[in-house]
Design an enzyme around this catalytic site. Structure first.
Site, PDB file in Angstrom:
ATOM      1  N   ARG A 204       0.838  -1.192   0.000  1.00 20.13           N
ATOM      2  CA  ARG A 204       0.000   0.000   0.000  1.00 20.13           C
ATOM      3  C   ARG A 204       0.877   1.248   0.000  1.00 20.13           C
ATOM      4  NH1 ARG A 204      -2.639  -3.383   3.853  1.00 20.13           N
ATOM      5  NH2 ARG A 204      -4.808  -3.855   3.293  1.00 20.13           N
ATOM      6  N   LYS A 228      -2.677  -2.627   8.335  1.00 15.57           N
ATOM      7  CA  LYS A 228      -3.852  -2.104   9.019  1.00 15.57           C
ATOM      8  C   LYS A 228      -4.078  -2.863  10.317  1.00 15.57           C
ATOM      9  CE  LYS A 228      -6.372  -0.243   5.053  1.00 15.57           C
ATOM     10  NZ  LYS A 228      -7.626  -0.262   4.280  1.00 15.57           N
ATOM     11  N   HIS A 304      -2.544   3.123  -6.321  1.00 13.96           N
ATOM     12  CA  HIS A 304      -3.389   1.988  -5.969  1.00 13.96           C
ATOM     13  C   HIS A 304      -3.568   1.041  -7.151  1.00 13.96           C
ATOM     14  CE1 HIS A 304      -5.801   0.098  -2.942  1.00 13.96           C
ATOM     15  NE2 HIS A 304      -6.852   0.004  -3.738  1.00 13.96           N
ATOM     16  N   ARG A 307      -0.794  -1.366  -7.296  1.00 13.36           N
ATOM     17  CA  ARG A 307      -1.059  -2.475  -6.354  1.00 13.36           C
ATOM     18  C   ARG A 307      -2.009  -3.485  -6.993  1.00 13.36           C
ATOM     19  NH1 ARG A 307      -1.791  -4.059  -0.807  1.00 13.36           N
ATOM     20  NH2 ARG A 307      -3.983  -4.257  -0.185  1.00 13.36           N
ATOM     21  N   HIS A 330      -5.071  -8.078   3.062  1.00 16.21           N
ATOM     22  CA  HIS A 330      -6.522  -7.914   3.114  1.00 16.21           C
ATOM     23  C   HIS A 330      -7.083  -8.577   4.372  1.00 16.21           C
ATOM     24  CE1 HIS A 330      -6.953  -7.398  -1.546  1.00 16.21           C
ATOM     25  NE2 HIS A 330      -6.686  -6.256  -0.928  1.00 16.21           N
ATOM     26  N   TYR A 339      -9.792 -10.310  -7.937  1.00 13.83           N
ATOM     27  CA  TYR A 339      -8.768 -10.605  -8.936  1.00 13.83           C
ATOM     28  C   TYR A 339      -8.998 -11.926  -9.648  1.00 13.83           C
ATOM     29  CZ  TYR A 339      -6.691  -6.804  -6.394  1.00 13.83           C
ATOM     30  OH  TYR A 339      -6.483  -5.578  -5.796  1.00 13.83           O
TER      31      TYR A 339
END
Length: 361
Positions: A204, A228, A304, A307, A330, A339
């Site tokens: 990210r 995160k 992004h 990515r 994720h 994807y």
């Protein structure tokens, strides 16, 4: 790691909280153990938009930090729907973004109703209007989202073409503009390394910004990042990304006049406070990608989307969703599943033509 960047985010959060009601600060403090400072900062921004709207619509006449709990409890469904309509107009009908802001409000109101307590053990709110508000329906299926994405990411030999463009060809396009040409010459190793790292790892933007030199393991081809939720993870990246990183690190100290105490991996060419090089900001990286993408002829390309480009290629070659989910960091596997809906056959044929080594798998 990246203490300076995190401290800056923390300071911004504290400044925002001074303008918001006391119970918002209490909620933010409650979430500090579970959410990153960056996420809390986004929440605070969303709350400021909401409370400013309350004042603009004359629900409250004083400062937004003085909005009482009683007002929140008395809001009607129609009034909240009016706020969401305002958001959709302001955001050009971006349902995903509206849902994200609504989610922040739902979380706050849930805390006020079901978690926070007064001294006599009563909830702050006895009525929660946000519990009655539904998220905007996202009509696009995963396949539709994937198809939209496909036209905005790098495909096939575009991976290497874009990298080569940054490393060599951009400067040739502007050789008659001495200022642009010199600036490219100064930063081309750094910029190539940034793009190569994202394309070779799927990191990210915030993770790239916060990298320190010591976070790179040069024998294992991994980068230590804080994902995160403040989770530490060692993320693999490609051999080509390592080659480009080494080339950048070779010139980093002398080219940018960096003191050995400066551990930021990517630094700005423009001097920071007191004449010392500073860590390259997220906005600066976004702007440099926009610059190269426009000149490359693919203006929709963004950090992004780089990515996304990595994730698409990784899935086409490996076809292992759990591994890809971990690589991207994720929290939900549903996000990673997008994807799997991008044309595997076309991607596989394109990947087979690529010259980029596949050691990043």
């Amino acid at each position: 790691m990246a203490n300076q960047a995190q401290q800056q985010q923390y300071k911004k959060l504290q400044v925002l909280l001074k303008d918001l009601p006391w119970y918002v600060e209490e909620y933010i403090n409650h979430k500090k153990r579970k959410l990153s400072t960056a996420s809390l900062l986004n929440y605070a921004h969303d709350y400021k938009i909401f409370f400013n709207w309350l004042r603009t619509e004359n629900f409250h006449s004083g400062e937004i930090k003085e909005v009482p709990l009683e007002l929140l409890q008395s809001l009607t469904v129609q009034q909240v729907e009016g706020f969401l309509s305002f958001l959709q107009y302001q955001l050009d009908n971006k349902e995903v973004t509206v849902n994200r802001k609504l989610s922040a409000l739902k979380s706050l109101f849930n805390y006020l109703q079901n978690i926070a307590e007064t001294r006599d053990l009563k909830p702050y709110l006895t009525r929660n209007v946000m519990a009655k508000i539904e998220f905007n329906e996202l009509n696009d299926s995963m396949e539709t989202i994937a198809n939209k994405m496909e036209g905005k990411i790098l495909m096939g030999d575009e991976y290497d073409l874009f990298r080569q463009f940054i490393a060599h060809e951009y400067g040739q396009l502007y050789k008659d503009n001495k200022k642009l040409a010199n600036f490219h010459t100064l930063n081309r190793e750094r910029d190539t390394a940034i793009v190569s790292l994202i394309l070779g790892s799927g990191l990210r933007l915030s993770e790239v910004v916060n990298l320190d030199v010591d976070d790179i393991d040069y024998s294992k081809y991994t980068a230590r990042v804080i994902r995160k939720g403040n989770k530490e993870q060692f993320v693999y990246f490609s051999k080509l990304a390592m080659d480009d990183l080494r080339e950048y690190l070779r010139i980093r100290e002398d080219r940018y006049k960096i003191e050995k105490t400066n551990k930021a991996l990517f630094v700005a060419a423009v001097m920071g406070p007191k004449g010392k090089p500073r860590r390259l900001t997220g906005r600066s990286i976004e702007k440099l990608i926009e610059k190269y993408a426009t000149a490359f002829g693919k203006p929709s390309l963004s950090v992004h989307k780089l990515r996304h480009s990595f994730a698409t290629r990784y899935h086409a070659e490996i076809n292992d969703v759990p591994k890809l989910r971990r690589q991207l960091g994720h929290s939900s596997i549903q996000t990673t599943m997008i994807y799997t809906h991008i044309s595997n056959d076309d991607l596989k044929n394109a990947v087979d033509k690529m010259d980029i080594p596949r050691d990043d798998d």
